[in-house]
Design a protein around this motif. Structure first.
Motif, PDB file in Angstrom:
ATOM      1  N   ASP A 159       0.821  -1.217   0.000  1.00  0.00           N
ATOM      2  CA  ASP A 159       0.000   0.000   0.000  1.00  0.00           C
ATOM      3  C   ASP A 159       0.855   1.266   0.000  1.00  0.00           C
ATOM      4  N   ARG A 169     -12.592  -3.124   6.667  1.00  0.00           N
ATOM      5  CA  ARG A 169     -11.880  -4.386   6.456  1.00  0.00           C
ATOM      6  C   ARG A 169     -10.494  -4.329   7.072  1.00  0.00           C
ATOM      7  N   ALA A 170      -9.790  -3.211   6.879  1.00  0.00           N
ATOM      8  CA  ALA A 170      -8.444  -3.071   7.454  1.00  0.00           C
ATOM      9  C   ALA A 170      -8.502  -3.097   8.976  1.00  0.00           C
ATOM     10  N   GLN A 171      -9.491  -2.414   9.544  1.00  0.00           N
ATOM     11  CA  GLN A 171      -9.639  -2.418  11.002  1.00  0.00           C
ATOM     12  C   GLN A 171      -9.956  -3.820  11.509  1.00  0.00           C
ATOM     13  N   ARG A 230      -6.725  -5.714  11.546  1.00  0.00           N
ATOM     14  CA  ARG A 230      -5.850  -5.267  12.641  1.00  0.00           C
ATOM     15  C   ARG A 230      -6.318  -5.807  13.987  1.00  0.00           C
TER      16      ARG A 230
END
Length: 731
Positions: free
Chosen positions: A154, A534-536, A539
């Motif tokens: 990214d 989605r990223a959270q 994580r």
């Protein structure tokens, strides 16, 4: 990884399906012996990268051995190293390696665009050094580190990933990358010793320094025009003029022509990176676990080592004392000291035998090497065995092990250890005693620390502390702490994902009843409203899961689609099949994936048992628009009886047509062409109701908000709901 245009000579074409599993999407790169493709699993939907050997090499045992060697890298679990899975062979005999797809620019692209800042490159250096350290710990040397095989996930320098641990074999000595008895690597970045066929961890450190320099300058190193130029240039220090500190000093040390003058391990390199402006002060002889600060021994500190020759036991005690005193204080004072010591021996012989730390304390047996193992294996389970330098340390260590519910079997001994060894060891135990599991193994002043933390956060705290300060005191060594817990309950995963549901329920796939062990995969499915969610999700699951692989197999929709989803009734599926095809060619599009310029064809199959009611078919795209394919202004009859038109059994109904069909019908049929203005997920909905559900005919196109509001005020009763996702993307 950067995408490339398809060429006639490519091994695969977009759309090819390998082993009924991997659908080729596009080529990522070409090499002399292999090509790399982006592909998607038809089973899981996971995007992967496939490294494919060209046909002329797929049956060559040497190349297959290299591919197998690269597959073995899968045992290395580190975020800075691309995750490998396994080798597979197609029906035609082509061999390919499946690996994670890393989305982002390579350092080669950054180099071509003019380079990167020194601060960003220091971040890259730290990240890559951590990954190399994980490989070196398993005795794996990359040998071919260069800007093109470091990807910034990214675009983030802090998320650099090392790819391509396999080196292709090429019989042409002029090739950039060859493997044989003499050389492995790229001339531009290879360490000097690699020209003679030698490579170790220090060679990777050299290559990392060389590529940092090249990426800073925005141009690759000059290695001359022939092999003699290469040999001469590689024997000289790299020109780092104009590189700002501390990056300059770091690169100078990393790329010293003599391997002995470089950082000897990635641990030393990380220590220098942590030191920042004090890079030049780092002790080159130190072996560290991560990024410690330089240490100095206290004044007078040294190592307690046994004498080369034991004293002659036949010699009278006072003469032995005189000899020691003479060595320590000089010949002229020997007589006086000898007399005093003789008196002490007569008056206080018991002190000679029992007082640790006195000038002539107890002479314990020598332990070479001086070893000790202390460990905590669980609640109330601990033990310590091995050597300690004196009763004070023995008693203190025994007390700490007893407090953990364990026992100690310790032997008093002397050996090649620092004077602060005991205090340093106790300090290390105090640092790790809260871990659920830990093990400390010492060999003289070297320590190997391993263990299991309660979670990723506890691991991060300990790792950060040891990275900043190093091992306590004079101890040196390495650390391997896994993030726990050892067993993760599915209820804990449910707790995490429930808090992030913003577009319908998120669910675990086949959670084990006994919990997830270390190394397991946690697969979560469902829909989310954005890439940020989605990223959270990834994580927070990673923080709770520790050393487990998180697979967020979720579909990213958008707020409009999720708004409609929340408004839809919670009813079962009705077995209405939704099929996709192409307007300009026969066959089914199993992947439901279309590229810009393609014409999707959509068919809905009415099950044989459905003979009454009404059918509603709509498409919700990523922009938040809703297209009503049935009913609409051009097709008002949506009764099942009317759609069947007297046909029995399963009836296939076309709701989105080819361009040719739409033109023949004079524009009364809906047809779509994918353009590049709206790319992403489109959801096809099929609703079956007892009666018409809306008070009137909906417009052919409306907003998701308007459709959601209409769904919340429906007149009829919806029996079933079926849906499928269609994806549009750039070629």
């Amino acid at each position: 990884m950067s995408a490339g245009e398809a060429m006639p000579g490519d091994i695969f074409r977009p759309g090819d399906l390998l082993n009924n599993t991997y659908r080729i999407e596009r080529i990522l790169g070409r090499g002399g012996t292999s090509e790399v493709y982006r592909a998607r699993s038809e089973i899981s939907g996971r995007v992967v990268a496939l490294k494919v050997l060209r046909s002329e090499f797929s049956s060559n045992e040497d190349y297959l051995a290299l591919m197998t060697r690269e597959e073995d890298i899968r045992e290395i679990r580190h975020d800075a190293i691309v995750r490998y899975f396994d080798n597979q062979r197609t029906d035609s005999g082509l061999v390919y390696l499946v690996m994670d797809y890393v989305d982002g620019p390579g350092l080669d692209r950054k180099l071509a665009q003019g380079g990167m800042s020194a601060d960003d490159l220091l971040t890259v250096a730290r990240r890559v050094a951590e990954g190399l350290g994980a490989a070196h710990a398993r005795q794996i040397v990359h040998r071919d580190l260069s800007p093109d095989n470091i990807i910034l996930r990214d675009g983030d320098p802090a998320d650099a990933v090392i790819i391509d641990f396999g080196i292709a074999k090429d019989a042409n000595p002029g090739a950039e990358t060859i493997v044989g008895g003499d050389f492995a690597g790229k001339f531009a970045y290879a360490a000097p010793e690699q020209l003679a066929g030698r490579a170790d961890a220090r060679s990777d450190i050299y290559a990392l320094g060389a590529l940092l320099l090249a990426t800073f300058r925005g141009r690759p190193p000059d290695v001359g025009k022939n092999l003699s130029d290469v040999v001469r240039i590689k024997s000289e220090a790299l020109d780092t003029s104009g590189v700002p500190e501390p990056l300059k000093r770091l690169i100078d040390r990393m790329t010293a022509p003599d391997p002995a003058d470089r950082f000897q391990t990635t641990g030393e390199l990380l220590g220098a990176l942590a030191a920042g402006d004090r890079i030049g002060d780092i002790d080159p002889e130190r072996t560290v676990i991560a990024s410690p600060r330089p240490k100095t021994r206290p004044p007078g500190a040294g190592r307690t080592v046994p004498p080369a020759t034991p004293p002659d036991r036949a010699t009278p005690p006072h003469e032995r004392a005189t000899a020691r005193a003479g060595a320590a204080g000089g010949r002229r004072r020997g007589g006086l000291i000898a007399a005093l010591l003789a008196l002490l021996l007569v008056a206080g012989g018991a002190i000679w035998m029992t007082t640790e730390g006195a000038p002539f304390g107890p002479r314990y047996a020598e332990a070479a090497p001086f070893t000790l193992t202390a460990e905590k294996t669980g609640p109330g389970e601990a033990r310590a065995t091995g050597h300690v330098p004196g009763p004070d340390i023995r008693d203190a260590l025994t007390g700490r092990i007893a407090a953990l519910g364990g026992t100690a079997e310790l032997t008093l001994a002397r050996g090649a250890i620092s004077e602060t060894w005991g205090a340093d060891l106790l300090a290390l135990i105090d640092m790790v005693h809260d871990l659920p599991e830990w093990r400390i193994e010492t060999r003289d002043d070297f320590v190997r620390l391993s263990g299991l933390s309660a979670d990723a956060e506890q691991k991060a705290r300990l790792t950060e502390r040891l990275s900043q300060d190093g091992m306590p005191g004079a101890l040196e060594g390495e650390m391997d702490i896994l993030a726990g817990p050892r067993i993760l309950s599915p209820s804990r995963v449910t707790e995490v994902i429930a808090a992030l549901q913003d577009c319908g329920p998120l669910m675990q796939v086949d959670p084990p009843s006994t919990g997830y062990p270390l190394g397991a995969e946690i697969v979560v499915t469902g829909q989310v409203a954005s890439a940020a969610t989605r990223a959270q999700l990834a994580r927070e699951l990673s923080a709770a899961a520790g050393e487990r692989r998180i697979v967020p197999r979720v579909t990213i929709l958008n707020e409009g689609l999720c708004l409609v989803d929340r408004a839809l009734p919670k009813v079962p599926g009705g077995n209405f099949d939704i099929g996709f095809g192409w307007g300009d060619q026969p066959g089914e599009n199993m992947a439901a994936r279309y590229l810009v310029g393609e014409n999707p064809v959509i068919d809905v199959t009415i099950p044989a048992e459905v003979t009454t009611g009404y059918l509603f078919v709509s498409a919700l795209d990523v922009s938040g628009r809703v297209f009503h394919m049935l009913p609409n202004l051009n097709r008002t009859d949506n009764s099942v009886a009317g759609l069947r038109d007297g046909r029995e059994g399963a009836v296939e109904l076309r709701v989105a047509y080819s361009l040719e069909e739409a033109e023949e019908a004079g524009g009364e049929r809906l047809a779509f062409v994918v353009d590049d203005t709206v790319l992403g997920k489109t959801r096809i909905l099929v609703l079956h109701a007892e009666t018409p559900i809306f008070s009137g005919l909906r417009p052919t196109m409306e907003s998701a908000e308007g459709f959601a509001e209409a769904l919340e005020n429906i007149d009829g009763t919806i029996r079933t709901l079926d849906s499928r996702i269609l994806t549009t993307a750039q070629p």
